[in-house]
Design a protein around this motif. Sequence first.
Motif, mmCIF file in Angstrom:
data_model
loop_
_atom_site.group_PDB
_atom_site.id
_atom_site.type_symbol
_atom_site.label_atom_id
_atom_site.label_comp_id
_atom_site.label_asym_id
_atom_site.label_seq_id
_atom_site.Cartn_x
_atom_site.Cartn_y
_atom_site.Cartn_z
ATOM 1 N N PRO A 2 -11.393 13.608 4.063
ATOM 2 C CA PRO A 2 -12.128 12.351 4.404
ATOM 3 C C PRO A 2 -12.382 11.687 5.028
ATOM 4 O O PRO A 2 -11.695 10.973 5.628
ATOM 5 C CB PRO A 2 -12.373 11.877 2.792
ATOM 6 N N ASN A 3 -14.005 10.790 5.136
ATOM 7 C CA ASN A 3 -13.663 9.463 6.587
ATOM 8 C C ASN A 3 -12.511 8.385 6.419
ATOM 9 O O ASN A 3 -12.653 8.439 5.131
ATOM 10 C CB ASN A 3 -14.682 8.685 6.336
ATOM 11 N N GLY A 4 -11.993 8.347 6.974
ATOM 12 C CA GLY A 4 -10.623 7.039 7.115
ATOM 13 C C GLY A 4 -9.737 7.816 6.370
ATOM 14 O O GLY A 4 -8.265 6.815 5.993
ATOM 15 N N ALA A 5 -9.837 9.155 6.220
ATOM 16 C CA ALA A 5 -8.175 9.676 6.399
ATOM 17 C C ALA A 5 -7.329 9.141 6.753
ATOM 18 O O ALA A 5 -5.614 9.419 6.214
ATOM 19 C CB ALA A 5 -8.212 10.954 5.885
ATOM 20 N N GLY A 6 -7.428 9.076 8.046
ATOM 21 C CA GLY A 6 -6.359 9.431 9.111
ATOM 22 C C GLY A 6 -6.272 10.434 9.969
ATOM 23 O O GLY A 6 -5.511 10.206 11.246
ATOM 24 N N LYS A 7 -7.054 11.559 10.169
ATOM 25 C CA LYS A 7 -7.148 12.128 11.565
ATOM 26 C C LYS A 7 -6.774 12.080 12.687
ATOM 27 O O LYS A 7 -6.124 12.328 13.150
ATOM 28 C CB LYS A 7 -8.279 13.520 11.093
#
Length: 266
Positions: A32-37
């Motif tokens: 999800p958004n902000g997961a660290g990808k």
Amino acid sequence: MTGISVTFGGIKALTDVSLTVEPGQVHGLIGPNGAGKTTMFNVACGLVRNSEGTITWRGEELRRLRPAQLAGLGIARTLQGVGLFPGLTVLENVMVGAHKHAKAGFFSALLAIPTADRDDARLRERAMTALAELDADDYAARYPGSLPYPVQKRVALARALVSEPELLLLDEPASGLSEDEMHELGELIQHLSGRMSVLLVEHHMDLVMRVCDQITVLDSGRQIAAGTPQQVQNDPAVTEAYLGDAVDDTTDVSELAGTDGGTHRG
Ligand SMILES: Nc1ncnc2c1ncn2[C@@H]1O[C@H](COP(=O)(O)OP(=O)(O)OP(=O)(O)O)[C@@H](O)[C@H]1O
């Protein structure tokens, strides 16, 4: 990449994340958004320094990976957005990606040094071949700003491919593409995996599930699942993470739009 942790000003963006891109495989990095990808991707490119963990490439640990080293290591990347040089033609932009293959180099060629002539011809040929593979050779003489966004993305990909990398790092290559273009991109990635490994950061699940051999799932900077597309799809932790994200999206999606991935998830 093993046990990677990254801290930004005291905030842990990644905690103990490990992933291995196997030769000839497409490895998806989702969450999800902000997961660290993007942070993990940037560690792989040398743009972000990991505070813990190791990066191993071709059996050797890379102690201090810098972006300028990538080409020499046989690694190429495309970043979010396009990043082409507006003052260079499409062909010249792609030639920049190929310059490590020339003895004299593209920049000497730009300065019209006579000994660079043969190299220049080789570079052009390689760049044209890469553009043709991306079906963008018709635009060789054009300037990037005059071309539609999806074509610019193809040119950026050609620039990464022209160095014939062993590992291709792709950060959200499908963003801004239509369904048809995304389908073509999927086919291209599968085709490319015949001759290189690919690390793919991507939001479009259908594309990820279709082209990836292995997937690592992050949430809040931690690895919550890893495996084949089917294993990941059937993992309740993944569904839960995305469900939470869908709820967040209704509240802060406009805030996230137009950012470059360095976003905060409320
Ligand atoms: N340069 C930075 N400085 C401070 N915090 C950052 C920075 N870059 C990322 N972060 C934080 O690190 C965490 C992970 O962000 P990252 O951009 O890697 O996630 P992401 O999975 O790529 O998100 P998105 O899908 O929204 O692009 C977030 O909490 C983000 O706010």
